[in-house]
Motif scaffolding. Structure first.
Motif, PDB file in Angstrom:
ATOM      1  N   ALA A 169      -3.927  -0.753  -5.440  1.00 48.57           N
ATOM      2  CA  ALA A 169      -2.899  -0.336  -4.486  1.00 48.57           C
ATOM      3  C   ALA A 169      -2.792  -1.387  -3.398  1.00 48.57           C
ATOM      4  O   ALA A 169      -3.807  -1.930  -2.942  1.00 48.57           O
ATOM      5  N   LEU A 170      -1.572  -1.688  -2.994  1.00 53.46           N
ATOM      6  CA  LEU A 170      -1.308  -2.609  -1.894  1.00 53.46           C
ATOM      7  C   LEU A 170      -0.675  -1.800  -0.772  1.00 53.46           C
ATOM      8  O   LEU A 170       0.470  -1.349  -0.893  1.00 53.46           O
ATOM      9  N   LEU A 171      -1.421  -1.584   0.292  1.00 53.73           N
ATOM     10  CA  LEU A 171      -0.950  -0.739   1.377  1.00 53.73           C
ATOM     11  C   LEU A 171      -0.366  -1.560   2.520  1.00 53.73           C
ATOM     12  O   LEU A 171      -0.858  -2.652   2.825  1.00 53.73           O
ATOM     13  N   VAL A 172       0.681  -1.023   3.132  1.00 52.66           N
ATOM     14  CA  VAL A 172       1.272  -1.613   4.335  1.00 52.66           C
ATOM     15  C   VAL A 172       1.443  -0.506   5.360  1.00 52.66           C
ATOM     16  O   VAL A 172       1.745   0.644   5.016  1.00 52.66           O
ATOM     17  N   ALA A 182      -3.627  -3.808   3.506  1.00 50.73           N
ATOM     18  CA  ALA A 182      -4.925  -3.802   2.833  1.00 50.73           C
ATOM     19  C   ALA A 182      -4.694  -3.692   1.335  1.00 50.73           C
ATOM     20  O   ALA A 182      -3.638  -3.237   0.879  1.00 50.73           O
ATOM     21  N   ASP A 183      -5.680  -4.118   0.581  1.00 51.65           N
ATOM     22  CA  ASP A 183      -5.641  -4.101  -0.881  1.00 51.65           C
ATOM     23  C   ASP A 183      -6.813  -3.257  -1.370  1.00 51.65           C
ATOM     24  O   ASP A 183      -7.938  -3.412  -0.901  1.00 51.65           O
ATOM     25  N   ILE A 184      -6.548  -2.345  -2.314  1.00 49.76           N
ATOM     26  CA  ILE A 184      -7.616  -1.505  -2.872  1.00 49.76           C
ATOM     27  C   ILE A 184      -7.657  -1.687  -4.380  1.00 49.76           C
ATOM     28  O   ILE A 184      -6.632  -1.640  -5.053  1.00 49.76           O
ATOM     29  N   SER A 185      -8.849  -1.914  -4.916  1.00 50.76           N
ATOM     30  CA  SER A 185      -9.058  -1.834  -6.365  1.00 50.76           C
ATOM     31  C   SER A 185      -9.861  -0.572  -6.619  1.00 50.76           C
ATOM     32  O   SER A 185     -10.878  -0.328  -5.972  1.00 50.76           O
ATOM     33  N   GLN A 232      -7.660   3.450  11.478  1.00 58.45           N
ATOM     34  CA  GLN A 232      -6.744   4.307  10.722  1.00 58.45           C
ATOM     35  C   GLN A 232      -6.420   3.712   9.357  1.00 58.45           C
ATOM     36  O   GLN A 232      -6.252   4.439   8.372  1.00 58.45           O
ATOM     37  N   LEU A 233      -6.350   2.386   9.282  1.00 54.57           N
ATOM     38  CA  LEU A 233      -6.100   1.733   7.999  1.00 54.57           C
ATOM     39  C   LEU A 233      -7.251   1.992   7.034  1.00 54.57           C
ATOM     40  O   LEU A 233      -7.029   2.297   5.852  1.00 54.57           O
TER      41      LEU A 233
END
Length: 276
Positions: free
Chosen positions: A131-134, A152-155, A194-195
């Motif tokens: 997921a690539l969050l903004v 942020a980037d989540i694997s 919060q991120l």
């Protein structure tokens, strides 16, 4: 908010990424088409696969995910990247800490942003394993003007794991939070914490493993305090040899996410039927 460059990991990922995809999806074995050939080609090995329904439900979670919180003098909304415009904005936000980590001049930031956008676009192919969050900052919740505040980037698993996350290496099968960045002019508003909470909430919704990993540079005392405040602990530290190679030493940090209320009730219900 402290420096955002604590978890950068998009550095030279293309060749390993291609190798990873080739290993995951090997070509079928050649078959003999000669009419007199009586020998059958061997069947390809059976590979375990994620159910299609599970993948579709994960994609739906990413599409509908919204994390909205009131922060100092405004509101913050975090969601999964929707389009190329948001992807480009996230790449521009990451370019400054990326250039600083690579010891590049300010004039190279447009090139850094271009490279980051290409790498992030390649990562999107692995959705919903990544997921690539903004996050966007609103001064007024009902206002139309929004400012990109964080990314942020989540694997979530081994399929979406970063091909080159750096050292100390996290286990690929566990969720990993990387490329954390907060806009310089919007720091010290609580956006960073919060991120991280948004990343953790999404990991829980995606039903990934509860043990989460991230990196923090040894010299970044601000982000280290932030991660420790949100429950992360150092599990491994880079060798001194990394510093001798003129690279910043980093901590590998980890946190076990708690069960939510529904899961606790489910576990309690199952426990009642267990033999003593």
């Amino acid at each position: 908010m402290a420096s955002p460059s604590t978890s950068l990991s998009l550095q030279g990922s293309l060749p390993p990424y291609l190798k990873h995809m080739i290993r995951c999806f090997p070509p079928p074995p050649p078959t003999c088409t000669h009419p007199t050939c009586a020998i059958r080609a061997p069947s390809p090995p059976q590979r375990p696969s994620v159910e299609r329904g599970t993948l579709e439900s994960r994609r739906q979670i990413l599409e509908t995910f919204r994390y909205t919180r009131q922060i100092a003098q405004g509101w913050l909304e975090i969601h999964h990247v929707k389009d190329d415009k948001e992807l480009e904005a996230a790449a521009l936000l990451l370019a400054e800490p990326y250039s600083r980590a690579m010891h590049l001049s300010d004039g190279t930031m447009p090139v850094a942003a271009f490279v980051l956008k290409q790498d992030m676009a390649e990562r999107r192919v692995l959705v919903p394993h990544v997921a690539l969050l903004v996050g966007f900052y609103y001064k007024d919740r009902d206002g139309e003007e929004a400012e990109l505040a964080c990314t942020a980037d989540i694997s979530f698993d081994a399929i979406g794991a970063h091909p080159s996350p750096g050292t100390p290496r996290p286990p690929k099968e566990y969720p990993y939070i990387g490329n954390v960045a907060v806009k310089k002019t919007l720091r010290r508003k609580g956006i960073g914490s919060q991120l991280i909470k948004a990343c953790e909430e999404l990991i829980i919704q995606m039903k990934a493993e509860r043990k989460v990993y991230l990196h923090c540079r040894v010299t970044d005392t601000g982000p280290l305090r932030l991660y420790e405040k949100t429950g992360y602990k150092v599990v491994k530290t880079d060798s001194i040899l990394v510093w001798l190679r003129c690279k910043p030493r980093r901590y590998l940090m980890s946190k076990e996410l708690p069960l939510n209320t529904d899961e606790k009730q489910s576990d309690a219900s199952d426990c009642k039927h267990c033999p003593i």
